[in-house]
Write an enzyme that holds these catalytic residues in place. Structure first.
Site, PDB file in Angstrom:
ATOM      1  CG  ASN A   1      -5.602   8.958   2.890  1.00 54.91           C
ATOM      2  OD1 ASN A   1      -6.779   8.635   2.750  1.00 54.91           O
ATOM      3  ND2 ASN A   1      -4.650   8.062   3.135  1.00 54.91           N
TER       4      ASN A   1
ATOM      5  CG  HIS B   1     -23.533 -13.912  34.517  1.00 60.06           C
ATOM      6  ND1 HIS B   1     -22.530 -13.515  35.373  1.00 60.06           N
ATOM      7  CD2 HIS B   1     -24.700 -13.527  35.094  1.00 60.06           C
ATOM      8  CE1 HIS B   1     -23.067 -12.905  36.408  1.00 60.06           C
ATOM      9  NE2 HIS B   1     -24.384 -12.899  36.277  1.00 60.06           N
TER      10      HIS B   1
ATOM     11  CG  HIS C   1      -1.854  -1.174   1.280  1.00 61.94           C
ATOM     12  ND1 HIS C   1      -1.440  -2.439   1.646  1.00 61.94           N
ATOM     13  CD2 HIS C   1      -3.188  -1.276   1.019  1.00 61.94           C
ATOM     14  CE1 HIS C   1      -2.473  -3.267   1.609  1.00 61.94           C
ATOM     15  NE2 HIS C   1      -3.540  -2.594   1.223  1.00 61.94           N
TER      16      HIS C   1
ATOM     17  CD  GLU D   1     -19.041  -5.320  26.301  1.00 58.85           C
ATOM     18  OE1 GLU D   1     -19.891  -5.401  27.218  1.00 58.85           O
ATOM     19  OE2 GLU D   1     -19.224  -4.659  25.248  1.00 58.85           O
TER      20      GLU D   1
ATOM     21  CB  SER E   1      -1.933   3.742   2.635  1.00 60.06           C
ATOM     22  OG  SER E   1      -3.088   3.365   1.906  1.00 60.06           O
TER      23      SER E   1
END
Length: 622
Positions: A183, A416, A35, A366, A38
């Site tokens: 970008n 649980h 990439h 979470e 990027s």
């Protein structure tokens, strides 16, 4: 650095940015993939960070006191590798091995590399990890190191980014800097906000960050913003950097369809454009590490005081989990405990009551909790335990999967589990977690059946090299082990045995209780069964399963408070498939979506009560 930077520094950093661009293109050309565009958008950001802002050591990249850097937009790995190459950590020949089968310079960063703390590439996770590192630096270690996280605009659509922003703001992490590389372009089309910088600013500012919009290709503006961030107290900082994907090339800058593609055919023209902007500036000094972080956590860690449970007492394993955390906290001051607003149900509250400075409330987020926990444990700075209802960990499965790639020591405890929780109903019942966690590499899955085994699971988890999961139950179960009973990872316990046993019954947690009650009922009917407590479902004690199955004539019944798919039964079936004797195996498990009701009624309704075990045994031995 509030003063205006010198021309020499600006030119040097601009040169380093362009060097990073060239190296990124060259190594992706060599691998024919990657990439580069990027990386090109983030080149000035990386340059300023690596050659002026961050304190680090090439001799010891994971130095306890060095600044931390997390590349959340992990696909820009060639840019990160190029920055380290330009900094002198390794030579260009190594950089050119990018993505090769025998190279640790993989397509996305992993801790196989000595300068990577956490694997990234599954987007939206880096800021949580960075927040965990920053929390430890500020509140646990009271050290000077700072944490920087580079985030892509595309990944900012992930909710986990905003969970992390909320967490960092709540805890006033002024040693954390989030840097958004805006970008404009995603993989297949424009990012939703494109270059609407004011909206980005307002959103991040609304989450409590000191927020600065900068030209991400201006070294001077980045320098000024980072200097301002250093002076901000009691809130984290964010740089919202306007950049262009492929910056440096007139052919690819700000254009779609270049994502994830090497630039081979265009490279010579691009190199010419970039080199024409180089100044040939002299090297500039970098800041030195302030060595004030404490020593690494020392292992092994053992409880300093004995357990004091009474045989025959009824105690829920989730309660014992809380007891064990306190004992661990007494033994080691680097134990930290995180929870997702369930601490009074998971009993992590016990730890908070004794060690409030080492308890981190993550609230109902979470995914962020798992990422923060990974960051807390990075570089072996702390030993983290995080807890919530077992079923809610499944929404963080991607973070858990990436924690495994990160070779993290992440300890999780899920309470649980199963239909045995009763009236709360199926939304709260963990019935998929064994299947999910069995698929995670290097993870040890503990399923303690009484208070003693629950405590020993916690103690063993604290000393394990990689990840663990401890499944705790809501109902109380009988204490069946002596306080000094020795437990080992991958070693089962035989809790009922005789020479006349006709069937091996394997249960865990609440269903070991079912198996024990069935054992008593069956004796009254003249049938003896052997009862096994596996203790760890992964690794399963294969030798014990085969040995005792053979001694019971190959007849095996597994009973579990979990869906049939991927649970204990299928784990045992995998072992029995390699037996050199004939086996007969029946799996008792939950086989439909359950409902609310009393625990005992639900166990019977869904086929995993003591009565159902008795029926299955009698049917098998007829």
């Amino acid at each position: 650095m509030s003063h205006k930077p010198s021309h020499e520094l600006v030119h040097f950093l601009e040169d380093k940015a362009n060097e990073i661009r060239i190296l990124s293109i060259e190594c992706t050309n060599a691998s024919k993939s990657g990439h580069p565009t990027s990386c090109m958008s983030a080149a000035e950001i990386l340059s300023v960070l690596f050659f002026n802002e961050m304190r680090y050591s090439n001799d010891y990249p994971r130095h306890p006191s060095s600044d931390r850097f997390i590349l959340s937009k992990g696909h820009a790995a060639p840019g990160l590798y190029s920055a380290w190459c330009a900094a002198g950590l390794f030579d260009k020949d190594k950089l050119m091995t990018l993505r090769k089968i025998d190279s640790d310079l993989e397509g996305h960063p992993t801790p196989r590399l000595n300068f990577i703390d956490a694997a990234t590439g599954s987007l939206g996770q880096g800021l949580s990890v960075g927040a965990g590192m920053a929390y430890v630096g500020k509140y646990i270690e009271h050290a000077s190191y700072r944490t920087y996280c580079l985030i892509g605009d595309g990944e900012s659509a992930e909710g986990s980014i905003w969970e992390a922003l909320s967490f960092a703001s709540h805890y006033k992490l002024d040693n954390l800097v989030a840097i958004f590389d805006i970008n404009r372009l995603g993989q297949s089309e424009e990012a939703p906000l494109q270059h609407n910088m004011d909206t980005y600013r307002k959103r991040v500012e609304a989450f409590g960050f000191h927020t600065m919009v900068v030209d991400g290709h201006s070294v001077e503006e980045i320098l000024k913003a980072l200097a301002e961030a250093q002076s901000v107290k009691n809130k984290p900082s964010a740089l919202i950097c306007k950049t262009f994907k492929g910056q440096g090339s007139s052919d690819v800058a700000d254009k779609l369809d270049f994502h994830g593609k090497a630039l081979n055919n265009l490279s010579e023209k691009i190199f010419g454009e970039i080199k024409a902007r180089m100044h040939g500036a002299a090297e500039q000094p970098r800041p030195k590490i302030k060595d004030d972080a404490p020593e690494l956590v020392q292992k092994p860690i053992a409880f300093k005081t004995p357990l004091e449970y009474k045989l025959g007492a009824s105690i829920a394993s989730r309660v014992a989990y809380g007891d064990a955390l306190v004992k661990l906290g007494e033994a080691c001051d680097r134990i930290v405990v995180l929870d997702a607003d369930t601490k009074n149900s998971t009993f992590a509250l016990k730890f908070k009551n004794v060690f409030p400075d080492r308890f981190i409330e993550c609230f109902i987020a979470e995914q962020n909790m798992v990422g923060v926990s990974l960051g807390c444990g990075a570089r072996n700075r702390t030993i983290p335990f995080c807890s919530t209802f077992a079923t809610f960990f499944t929404r963080a499965m991607d973070q858990i999967r990436m924690a495994a790639v990160s070779q993290s020591q992440l300890n999780m405890a899920g309470s649980h589990c199963g239909v045995s929780i009763g009236e709360d109903g199926p939304s709260q019942m963990a019935l998929e977690d064994i299947a999910a966690f069995r698929a995670i590499p290097n993870l040890v899955y503990f399923y303690p059946s009484d208070a003693v085994s629950a405590c020993r699971a916690v103690e063993l988890a604290a000393n394990y090299k990689y990840m663990t999961f401890i499944r705790t139950s809501r109902p109380a179960t009988t204490v069946i082990y002596a306080n000094d009973e020795v437990f080992e990872i991958g070693k089962a316990k035989i809790v009922k045995t005789s020479a006349e046993d006709k069937v091996l019954v394997i249960g865990a947690g609440i269903t070991l209780d079912s198996a024990m009650k069935a054992h008593s009922s069956l004796l009254e009917k003249g049938t003896s069964v052997r009862v096994m407590d596996p203790f760890t479902i992964k690794p399963l004690d294969k030798e014990a399963v085969l040995k005792h199955a053979k001694e019971c004539g190959g007849r095996v019944i597994t009973v579990e408070d979990h869906y049939a798919e991927g649970g204990i039964g299928e784990a045992v079936a995998g072992v029995l498939s390699n037996a050199d004797f004939i086996t007969k195996h029946k799996i008792l498990a939950v086989r439909e979506i359950p409902r609310s009701g009393p625990s005992a009624v639900l166990l019977d309704m869904f086929g995993i009560s003591a009565n159902k075990v008795v029926d299955a045994v009698l049917d098998m031995v007829e």
